[in-house]
Write a protein that holds these residues in place. Structure first.
Motif, mmCIF file in Angstrom:
data_model
loop_
_atom_site.group_PDB
_atom_site.id
_atom_site.type_symbol
_atom_site.label_atom_id
_atom_site.label_comp_id
_atom_site.label_asym_id
_atom_site.label_seq_id
_atom_site.Cartn_x
_atom_site.Cartn_y
_atom_site.Cartn_z
ATOM 1 N N GLY A 320 0.753 -1.134 0.220
ATOM 2 C CA GLY A 320 -0.041 0.025 -0.201
ATOM 3 C C GLY A 320 0.732 1.141 0.155
ATOM 4 O O GLY A 320 0.176 2.339 -0.117
ATOM 5 N N ARG A 483 0.777 4.803 8.485
ATOM 6 C CA ARG A 483 0.304 4.494 7.199
ATOM 7 C C ARG A 483 -0.197 3.314 6.857
ATOM 8 O O ARG A 483 -1.261 2.875 6.536
ATOM 9 N N ALA A 484 0.722 2.246 7.082
ATOM 10 C CA ALA A 484 0.433 0.705 6.864
ATOM 11 C C ALA A 484 -0.934 0.267 7.819
ATOM 12 O O ALA A 484 -1.355 -0.683 7.348
ATOM 13 N N ALA A 485 -0.995 1.028 8.852
ATOM 14 C CA ALA A 485 -2.004 0.220 9.736
ATOM 15 C C ALA A 485 -3.399 0.939 9.405
ATOM 16 O O ALA A 485 -4.505 0.283 9.791
ATOM 17 N N PHE A 486 -3.613 2.009 8.614
ATOM 18 C CA PHE A 486 -4.941 2.704 8.383
ATOM 19 C C PHE A 486 -5.595 1.397 7.027
ATOM 20 O O PHE A 486 -5.036 0.840 6.511
ATOM 21 N N SER A 487 -7.124 2.093 7.178
ATOM 22 C CA SER A 487 -7.836 1.405 6.359
ATOM 23 C C SER A 487 -7.384 1.654 4.746
ATOM 24 O O SER A 487 -7.289 2.893 4.318
#
Lengths: 550, 550
Positions: A320, A483-487
């Motif tokens: 992502g 960032r990687a943890a967001f939807s």
């Protein structure tokens, strides 16, 4: 399966390219059994991603390999059909992500047709020589002049709403009202009409430009194409340059090109992309530049970056975040930018500039978070600075990390940042960052060629954050991890909303608005549920709709 | 349950309105147990549709009932919180349609705040006197001047992406980059920051206009409000007019107002709406117009049409087609339009014109198919002609049906069609129909006041189809039946794409682009699935995302 966007005419299954002096003809003749994936037949000149990859390749090659071509006729190689649009069975069996990515690529290819017409002066015309429905008519809509055969069966139609209950996915609705300026109530009626419209009414309603008896079609197309070609400024005597096979190596999670390496880090969902600046000065003369051809660094960069973006979008859905770095000499990048400016009037240099423009646009509309890291040893100058300006966020190290004796990082503006690479909103990336004070972008022209260290770059609004050596590692790491943890979906919607402030264009409307509605519909039970129209299309079963209006 | 949009200050649960000369204060003080529906508590000044209905009512009344007010301060009536935004538990338990409709209404109300500031010269300021998150900050963003208390806890934040994994639903992202012109990378960072931003950095990043010590907040707000009020052109000595209770009767499937009747036909999914023209000439003088107040026909029409649209949108989701007719005298409509033009400079007439403008805009952005039928006995003149120009499709009977001795139908332009009622794209409805030939809309000025029969109306591009008596009934019936059979979602996406050709504005971006992305996200498992972030928000459970980027 891995989708490969690299192809060449000898490998085409679905398109025939022919030449008659300054006019080329692209004839669509889709092989029913030539689908990119199993499970569907490409009947009635319907298309899938594989068909469109060939079209995209053909458009590129016409620009670079055929300077003598001033007009391109898009038509069907089949007798009784022009094109039935995107293959519905293919869409039906595809994941949501595949559908959306497919539409994005086909949209970019339609936009490339319009850009070739407007900027490369290679005008596209369309000879609609049989029924043209959905994506078939949308392909015609991307051309500059649509000629319709006047017979009992040749129609133009956008039957997506009445039949599979989706939207025309490649800009059709937007092009009706915004490009062809079809009156909105007529566009409404037309877009609900399964059978489409033919003959004179199609001209009256501005759906096509002219209608001619079947017997006169060939002759008319020939004449119109010659007229368009005659208005082109492309050189008649020049030699094209070959788009030689792109050298790409994929070894495990590492992708290597001549000017780019990409390391895919699956654990962090990050693609670490490093762009290498040129290794030598540009060729001394325009002739030598032509002789370098596909090896000329800016062209190699455009092709490789283009391919990498397409590859990652299609094949690495879970990655992502794209993190861009550069390495090399800012002086050499600047020297190449100067060459691109000095020879802007040359047809080949024009093509290279346009290709870079399209590639950066492709980056802007990619549904991935874009971070840029500006570190010692980097060469974010001019053309490569666009990677930082395109980023959702950029970090620039202020000073050097302990033990690193290299010069602190700098960024450098060149003339290429001030016009040649507009975004889909029509503004340069600099201007898109200066909506609050439009004069600032112009003021920055005075800094062209100057190395801007972290404080100067921050003051000029060119980078987001400038941590020093103490904070650098943590700040970058935390930014990426968060960032990687967001939807992923929330990020896609957020990025699409924040990247393109300011004015709107046909392109920005297609990507940011029409696509968003289409994506919504592609997610709705009325289209993709068990009894959704897209799902039951062609099965003989009837769709059943939840009738609530949303 | 039926949602009623009619309210009045005596019934407010959540807002306190106070006055100090030319300055009004709207203090949000949400009653936790005052939710519109059961199942959630409105903690921390969070809001639901009921809270926003009161806000909407208060904004309207300030305009009409308080001509002396030149500035409005929006603030919180609670000690430790400004506003936590839309109530997440409410969103979570709501259907997709409810969420989308809720966001649409709240967006319209935010737009009304901006329009009051710009056009009614009733400037909105915001005193952020505590943490302001999501919809709370978006409310502030709709005002003209944001003052932030500088203390340890007062922040502005858009935590939708990091927390419930949706988008700020009331224009926040668009207003960041397009209204406040926050640099896109800063907007990106800010919109991923749970905790928000406070103090001086909020000013530097353009998120607020000024920050003042808590102890100076009241005094500063007072001064700024007085400055804004002093710049207003609203009259100081005038008397407001009362927005008297709206008389509406709902009997079975029939809804009756003074100027409008609506028959809901559930079998056909149609609302048959008939607007009655004025029964008498307008008051002879401006004084008499003021005396008529809420009974003045154009104002009664605006209020009733507004209420009907809101009622149908919220309470009649399955009624997908709104069919508009008019009946009455075109002369009397034209006479009222003349009054609206002659007295355009009067504060009350200005308000009425603006209210009609907002109401027609509300119609344009409604996700319902709009058909208009122009028949003998109708009065599609000027203001009422907008109903035909707003339609996705209009049918005008050419001639008369057998046995009908009335004059054939005519439509009539007035000056009100040429400016006062722009759509969200900034163009008049006439101009939006003439994108192909912009001069045509102006040319039509020569036809002002002329009765245009069906052939003339068609030639002028004012109506879609003009069947004669033989075809009329079948053509209209088939058109409506076909519409009713299409997927409601595909129609919503199609209509949103075709209605607003041409330029874009903050408003059109919010409705057509931001809303589309939000709707998509509201449909995605990452938000609303069992483990979606919106679903698990506040439960202590963790969300789990499908990490594929789309």
């Amino acid at each position: 399966m891995t989708v490969d966007f690299r192809t060449e005419p000898a490998k085409y299954k679905h398109w025939k390219v022919s030449f008659d002096g300054p006019v080329a003809t692209l004839a669509m003749d889709v092989r029913e059994d030539g689908g990119l994936r199993p499970g569907y037949e490409l009947k009635l000149n319907s298309y899938d991603l594989g068909v469109d990859i060939e079209l995209y390749d053909a458009i590129q090659r016409l620009r670079f390999e055929h300077p003598e071509v001033g007009a391109v006729v898009l038509t069907s190689g089949k007798e009784r059909i022009f094109c039935a649009g995107a293959n519905i069975r293919m869409l039906n069996q595809s994941s949501h992500g595949w559908k959306v990515n497919f539409c994005k690529f086909t949209n970019e290819t339609r936009n490339a047709i319009e850009e070739a017409t407007a900027e490369s002066r290679q005008s596209y015309l369309c000879a609609v020589n049989g029924p043209s429905a959905g994506g078939g008519y949308e392909m015609a809509l991307a051309t500059d002049w649509i000629i319709l055969a006047d017979d009992g069966s040749t129609t133009v139609a956008l039957p997506e709403v009445p039949l599979p209950a989706v939207l025309p996915g490649t800009g059709g609705l937007t092009r009706l009202v915004d490009k062809r300026k079809v009156r909105r109530d007529r566009a409404d009626f037309f877009s609900t009409l399964e059978e489409g419209i033919k003959g004179q009414r199609a001209v009256e309603w501005r759906l096509v430009d002219e209608v001619v008896p079947r017997s006169k079609l060939e002759e008319t197309v020939k004449r119109r194409a010659a007229e368009h070609a005659a208005r082109s400024d492309r050189p008649t005597g020049a030699r094209g340059i070959a788009l030689t096979p792109l050298a790409r190596a994929i070894e495990g999670d590492r992708i290597t090109y001549g000017t780019i390496t990409c390391a895919v880090d699956r654990g962090r969902a990050v693609a670490e992309i490093t762009v290498k600046g040129p290794g030598a000065p540009p060729p001394a003369t325009l002739e030598a530049t032509h002789a370098a051809g596909a090896d000329f660094w800016p062209l190699a960069l455009a092709r490789e970056l283009d391919d990498l973006i397409l590859h990652l979008r299609a094949n690495e859905e879970e990655i992502g975040i794209w993190v861009f770095r550069t390495e090399g000499s800012a002086d050499l990048v600047e020297a190449h930018d100067r060459a691109l400016q000095e020879h802007a009037a040359d047809w080949l240099v024009r093509e290279i500039r346009l290709y870079l423009k399209r590639t950066f646009k492709r980056l802007d509309v990619s549904s991935r978070s874009i971070f840029t890291l500006v570190e010692p040893g980097s060469c974010f100058a001019g053309t490569l600075l666009e990677l930082a300006l395109a980023a959702d966020r950029s970090y620039m190290l202020d000073g050097a990390l302990e033990g690193d004796t290299r010069k602190p990082a700098a960024v450098r503006l060149t003339g290429m940042n001030f016009g040649p690479y507009p975004m889909v909103n029509g503004l340069t990336r600099l201007a898109s960052r200066s909506l609050d004070e439009p004069a600032r972008a112009d003021d920055l022209k005075r800094r062209i060629g100057v190395d801007l260290d972290a404080p100067a770059a921050a003051a000029a609004g060119l980078v987001t954050f400038t941590p020093d050596d103490i904070d650098w590692e943590d700040e970058v790491r935390v930014g990426i991890e968060a960032r990687a943890a967001f939807s992923p979906d929330a990020l896609t919607g957020m990025e699409a909303s924040l990247r393109f402030g300011g004015p709107e264009t046909l392109e920005s409307k297609i990507f940011s608005r029409l696509s968003a509605w289409q994506n919504w519909i592609f997610q709705r039970p009325n289209a993709v549920g068990d009894k959704g129209a897209l799902r039951v299309y062609g099965t003989g079963r009837r769709s059943e709709f939840d009738r609530r209006r949303v």
